[in-house]
Design a protein around this motif. Structure first.
Motif, PDB file in Angstrom:
ATOM      1  N   ASP A 104     -78.038  -0.735  40.795  1.00  0.00           N
ATOM      2  CA  ASP A 104     -79.189   0.160  40.969  1.00  0.00           C
ATOM      3  C   ASP A 104     -80.409  -0.647  41.389  1.00  0.00           C
ATOM      4  O   ASP A 104     -80.329  -1.866  41.597  1.00  0.00           O
ATOM      5  CB  ASP A 104     -79.461   0.945  39.686  1.00  0.00           C
ATOM      6  CG  ASP A 104     -80.017   0.085  38.557  1.00  0.00           C
ATOM      7  OD1 ASP A 104     -79.986  -1.161  38.666  1.00  0.00           O
ATOM      8  OD2 ASP A 104     -80.484   0.653  37.553  1.00  0.00           O
ATOM      9  N   GLY A 105     -81.529   0.026  41.514  1.00  0.00           N
ATOM     10  CA  GLY A 105     -82.750  -0.620  41.970  1.00  0.00           C
ATOM     11  C   GLY A 105     -83.324  -1.636  41.003  1.00  0.00           C
ATOM     12  O   GLY A 105     -84.245  -2.374  41.359  1.00  0.00           O
ATOM     13  N   PHE A 106     -82.812  -1.691  39.777  1.00  0.00           N
ATOM     14  CA  PHE A 106     -83.244  -2.697  38.807  1.00  0.00           C
ATOM     15  C   PHE A 106     -82.318  -3.914  38.768  1.00  0.00           C
ATOM     16  O   PHE A 106     -82.670  -4.923  38.149  1.00  0.00           O
ATOM     17  CB  PHE A 106     -83.320  -2.089  37.398  1.00  0.00           C
ATOM     18  CG  PHE A 106     -84.487  -1.159  37.179  1.00  0.00           C
ATOM     19  CD1 PHE A 106     -85.591  -1.195  38.018  1.00  0.00           C
ATOM     20  CD2 PHE A 106     -84.488  -0.268  36.121  1.00  0.00           C
ATOM     21  CE1 PHE A 106     -86.674  -0.337  37.821  1.00  0.00           C
ATOM     22  CE2 PHE A 106     -85.566   0.588  35.896  1.00  0.00           C
ATOM     23  CZ  PHE A 106     -86.665   0.554  36.756  1.00  0.00           C
ATOM     24  N   LYS A 123     -87.070   2.822  40.190  1.00  0.00           N
ATOM     25  CA  LYS A 123     -86.130   1.966  40.921  1.00  0.00           C
ATOM     26  C   LYS A 123     -86.341   2.018  42.426  1.00  0.00           C
ATOM     27  O   LYS A 123     -85.800   1.181  43.146  1.00  0.00           O
ATOM     28  CB  LYS A 123     -84.670   2.292  40.589  1.00  0.00           C
ATOM     29  CG  LYS A 123     -84.339   2.350  39.109  1.00  0.00           C
ATOM     30  CD  LYS A 123     -82.879   2.718  38.882  1.00  0.00           C
ATOM     31  CE  LYS A 123     -82.573   2.944  37.416  1.00  0.00           C
ATOM     32  NZ  LYS A 123     -81.161   3.316  37.190  1.00  0.00           N
ATOM     33  N   HIS A 124     -87.091   3.008  42.915  1.00  0.00           N
ATOM     34  CA  HIS A 124     -87.323   3.112  44.355  1.00  0.00           C
ATOM     35  C   HIS A 124     -88.580   2.331  44.748  1.00  0.00           C
ATOM     36  O   HIS A 124     -89.320   1.835  43.906  1.00  0.00           O
ATOM     37  CB  HIS A 124     -87.407   4.578  44.773  1.00  0.00           C
ATOM     38  CG  HIS A 124     -86.074   5.242  44.828  1.00  0.00           C
ATOM     39  ND1 HIS A 124     -85.392   5.472  46.004  1.00  0.00           N
ATOM     40  CD2 HIS A 124     -85.270   5.699  43.831  1.00  0.00           C
ATOM     41  CE1 HIS A 124     -84.234   6.047  45.736  1.00  0.00           C
ATOM     42  NE2 HIS A 124     -84.142   6.198  44.423  1.00  0.00           N
ATOM     43  N   VAL A 139     -91.899  -2.031  43.730  1.00  0.00           N
ATOM     44  CA  VAL A 139     -90.815  -1.309  43.064  1.00  0.00           C
ATOM     45  C   VAL A 139     -91.390  -0.489  41.918  1.00  0.00           C
ATOM     46  O   VAL A 139     -92.128  -1.026  41.072  1.00  0.00           O
ATOM     47  CB  VAL A 139     -89.749  -2.284  42.510  1.00  0.00           C
ATOM     48  CG1 VAL A 139     -88.603  -1.513  41.884  1.00  0.00           C
ATOM     49  CG2 VAL A 139     -89.246  -3.212  43.601  1.00  0.00           C
ATOM     50  N   GLY A 187     -75.922  -1.066  36.953  1.00  0.00           N
ATOM     51  CA  GLY A 187     -77.089  -0.230  36.704  1.00  0.00           C
ATOM     52  C   GLY A 187     -76.737   1.235  36.517  1.00  0.00           C
ATOM     53  O   GLY A 187     -77.502   2.003  35.942  1.00  0.00           O
ATOM     54  N   THR A 197     -78.433  -3.070  33.466  1.00  0.00           N
ATOM     55  CA  THR A 197     -79.716  -3.469  34.062  1.00  0.00           C
ATOM     56  C   THR A 197     -80.886  -2.739  33.429  1.00  0.00           C
ATOM     57  O   THR A 197     -82.030  -3.155  33.593  1.00  0.00           O
ATOM     58  CB  THR A 197     -79.729  -3.170  35.571  1.00  0.00           C
ATOM     59  OG1 THR A 197     -79.789  -1.743  35.775  1.00  0.00           O
ATOM     60  CG2 THR A 197     -78.506  -3.728  36.267  1.00  0.00           C
ATOM     61  N   ASN A 198     -80.609  -1.664  32.700  1.00  0.00           N
ATOM     62  CA  ASN A 198     -81.697  -0.843  32.137  1.00  0.00           C
ATOM     63  C   ASN A 198     -81.282  -0.273  30.796  1.00  0.00           C
ATOM     64  O   ASN A 198     -80.090  -0.062  30.524  1.00  0.00           O
ATOM     65  CB  ASN A 198     -82.090   0.273  33.106  1.00  0.00           C
ATOM     66  CG  ASN A 198     -80.941   1.221  33.411  1.00  0.00           C
ATOM     67  OD1 ASN A 198     -80.745   2.215  32.702  1.00  0.00           O
ATOM     68  ND2 ASN A 198     -80.151   0.931  34.443  1.00  0.00           N
ATOM     69  N   ILE A 230     -87.184  -5.321  32.151  1.00  0.00           N
ATOM     70  CA  ILE A 230     -87.952  -4.281  32.839  1.00  0.00           C
ATOM     71  C   ILE A 230     -89.155  -3.847  31.997  1.00  0.00           C
ATOM     72  O   ILE A 230     -90.254  -3.644  32.514  1.00  0.00           O
ATOM     73  CB  ILE A 230     -87.064  -3.058  33.145  1.00  0.00           C
ATOM     74  CG1 ILE A 230     -85.862  -3.464  34.023  1.00  0.00           C
ATOM     75  CG2 ILE A 230     -87.871  -1.956  33.822  1.00  0.00           C
ATOM     76  CD1 ILE A 230     -86.236  -4.021  35.372  1.00  0.00           C
ATOM     77  N   ASP A 234     -80.105   5.412  43.632  1.00  0.00           N
ATOM     78  CA  ASP A 234     -80.880   4.651  42.663  1.00  0.00           C
ATOM     79  C   ASP A 234     -81.641   3.486  43.290  1.00  0.00           C
ATOM     80  O   ASP A 234     -81.911   2.482  42.638  1.00  0.00           O
ATOM     81  CB  ASP A 234     -79.978   4.154  41.534  1.00  0.00           C
ATOM     82  CG  ASP A 234     -79.950   5.129  40.370  1.00  0.00           C
ATOM     83  OD1 ASP A 234     -79.804   6.337  40.650  1.00  0.00           O
ATOM     84  OD2 ASP A 234     -80.079   4.712  39.209  1.00  0.00           O
ATOM     85  N   GLY A 235     -81.985   3.606  44.573  1.00  0.00           N
ATOM     86  CA  GLY A 235     -82.957   2.704  45.154  1.00  0.00           C
ATOM     87  C   GLY A 235     -82.464   1.634  46.089  1.00  0.00           C
ATOM     88  O   GLY A 235     -83.272   0.928  46.699  1.00  0.00           O
TER      89      GLY A 235
END
Length: 548
Positions: free
Chosen positions: A318-320, A42-43, A15, A465, A482-483, A502, A400-401
């Motif tokens: 999202d990705g996070f 995030k991807h 990630v 996210g 998340t971020n 993160i 966002d992933g």
């Protein structure tokens, strides 16, 4: 700060924790690769070469398969991989749970509202409920009267802006309107100065009650019964037209099912039996006011943390989400469970791909069998109308992933921590067992949050996210970013920032403990969530059709 992360040792993707340009060299556990394309934060990008139809693994589980031959360093997208999950079956293992150390919380309490049935509320509300959408206007009349009369009305910060624009227009100053900048005002929750122990009167306006199926009416009544029975509710005023499918008798039966000794005040007014609309509303207002006088006599008292019931929810993921806020909330859930409290994990379409782990965590075969039965029925119903869990991710999720439902689900399930699953509840069933409960709901934010509260959650932890303003009429909804970028961009809806996970500044365990401390403050009325401050009272019953 690390620039990429492997979530589980078995994963064949990494990630990106920040934007990584094409050509970036990556060194990981003896493997060298170079990114073939830009990889947005995030991807995910591949750690190994893959043939067509080979597995993509994240969180240690199957989350998709390659559509074509792929190379290490490739960005995975909706075009080059597809959703896929492992099959699940009956319970085949028993997971031994190592409960976290909760010695520092053993003697902690929160200040809540005790109820005669043993529940303890984090808020003290009175409900006004229409049995059918035909009564929504009448509920609105009562809402305006009480909110203005008792000081519960939302801040009128935007009224002043409209008044300013009207005055500029009347004076013919159109140029000033185009450049008008309103003063920044922060919404603040109003505390009424009449009933000091009542946090508000809440109005569960909905579009159901008639015109649907018998099952729709029964489900609605069961959900409304859960709200009336809820620990945060002192009593309710019910407005019924009279001829609708959702009869008051069905609601009363549902209340008795929840508690055979149910004795909260429930005031019922039926328009088709009233002399006039004015007479019904006037009588409803008077009798509700008298009931508020009695409800105001209930005061906050210290209660053990075991009386807390937290809903575990996510929206605008999202990705996070699966590596910061969700696992942090999962640790909070584990802490509360170890203290004898209760948590509720819902959104069944977002448990797709991790079913076997949850099945193995069930403490009884009855629970695991029920989970299997509900999940298969839900997926089959979705497929029967040409859909499926694979269609769950929203455009925002994908951007966002979260490019497959399995990726989204594997991260979403982290909200449930690692504790055993003590019970599995179908929609509108109320929690009765302390520990982690699974509740069947859609992934839709408001439908799911509404259901968690209807099943007993007296605080909801909601991770996001992308930024989601969801709240609930009777339970405080704590919003967790998340971020850090989101927390800084939307401070008016975010209560807690978990972005430090993160950046490496905080551990998941430390963040989970911080969240629990905030839950205690919120439950005690010492903290007011942003959703409460904004009067974000979202309520949507699920009609049990296909909703993902």
């Amino acid at each position: 700060m690390n620039t990429y992360l492997q979530i589980h040792p078995d994963d064949n993707v990494l990630v990106a924790l920040q934007d990584l340009p094409a050509g970036t060299p990556i060194q990981f556990n003896g493997t060298s690769l170079e990114l073939t394309k830009d990889v947005p934060a995030k991807h995910k990008f591949l750690l190994t070469d893959l043939k067509a139809d080979e597995a993509i693994t994240m969180y240690g589980v199957l989350v998709g398969k390659a559509n074509e031959p792929l190379h290490k360093g490739d960005l995975i997208t909706t075009g080059n991989i597809r959703h896929d999950t492992s099959a699940f079956h009956e319970k085949d293992d028993s997971i031994q749970w190592q409960a976290p150390d909760v010695s520092s919380w053993k003697n902690r309490t929160f200040n809540g509202y005790p109820r005669k049935d043993g529940q303890v509320g984090t808020r003290n509300y009175w409900l006004v409920i229409p049995m059918v959408f035909c009564e929504n206007r009448n509920v609105g009349v009562i809402k305006t009267a009480f909110e203005k009369g008792l000081g519960f009305a939302p801040p009128e910060m935007y009224n002043e802006q409209v008044n300013d624009l009207v005055n500029l227009y009347k004076n013919g100053n159109l140029d000033a309107i185009k450049t008008y900048e309103p003063a920044s005002v922060t919404a603040a929750a109003k505390k009424n100065n009449v009933f000091s122990n009542i946090d508000g009167i809440k109005f569960l306006i909905h579009e159901g009650g008639c015109g649907g199926t018998k099952q729709d009416a029964e489900a609605l009544c069961a959900l409304l019964a859960g709200y009336i029975h809820h620990s945060n509710v002192a009593g309710a005023t019910i407005l019924s037209l009279g001829c609708q499918h959702a009869q008051v008798s069905i609601l009363q039966t549902a209340l008795k099912k929840l508690n055979p000794s149910f004795d909260k005040p429930v005031l019922v007014f039926e328009q088709q039996k009233s002399k006039s609309e004015f007479d019904m509303l006037s009588t409803a207002i008077k009798e509700t006011f008298l009931a508020l006088v009695e409800a105001n006599k209930i005061e906050r008292q210290p209660a053990p943390l075991s009386k807390l019931v937290i809903g575990l929810e996510c929206g605008g993921s999202d990705g996070f989400s699966g590596i910061s806020a969700n696992p942090a909330v999962g640790h909070t859930s584990d802490l509360l469970v170890a203290l004898g409290g209760t948590s509720i994990l819902s959104e069944f379409p977002e448990l797709c791909g991790v079913e076997q782990e949850l099945i193995n965590r069930c403490v009884t075969e009855n629970a695991s069998d029920k989970f299997i039965r509900i999940m298969r029925a839900y997926e089959s119903q979705a497929e029967s109308v040409g859909s499926g869990f694979y269609q769950n991710p929203s455009p925002g999720n994908i951007k966002d992933g979260l490019i497959t439902d399995a990726i989204k689900s594997a991260g979403a399930a982290k909200k449930g921590g690692t504790s055993p699953v003590v019970d599995v509840l179908d929609y509108t069933e109320y929690v009765t067992k302390p520990g982690l409960n699974l509740l069947c709901t859609p992934g839709n934010d408001v439908e799911s949050t509404s259901a968690e509260v209807g099943s007993g959650a007296n605080v909801v932890l909601f991770t996001t996210g992308l930024g989601t303003p969801t709240g609930n009429p009777i339970a405080p909804v704590v919003k967790l970013a998340t971020n850090t970028k989101l927390a800084q961009r939307m401070p008016d809806i975010i209560d807690i920032n978990t972005g430090g996970i993160i950046s490496g500044e905080k551990s998941i365990a430390a963040m989970g403990e911080e969240i629990l401390e905030y839950v205690i403050k919120t439950a005690s009325g010492e903290a007011t969530t942003k959703a409460e401050q904004l009067h974000q009272d979202d309520f949507i019953p699920w009609k049990r059709g296909v909703s993902l």
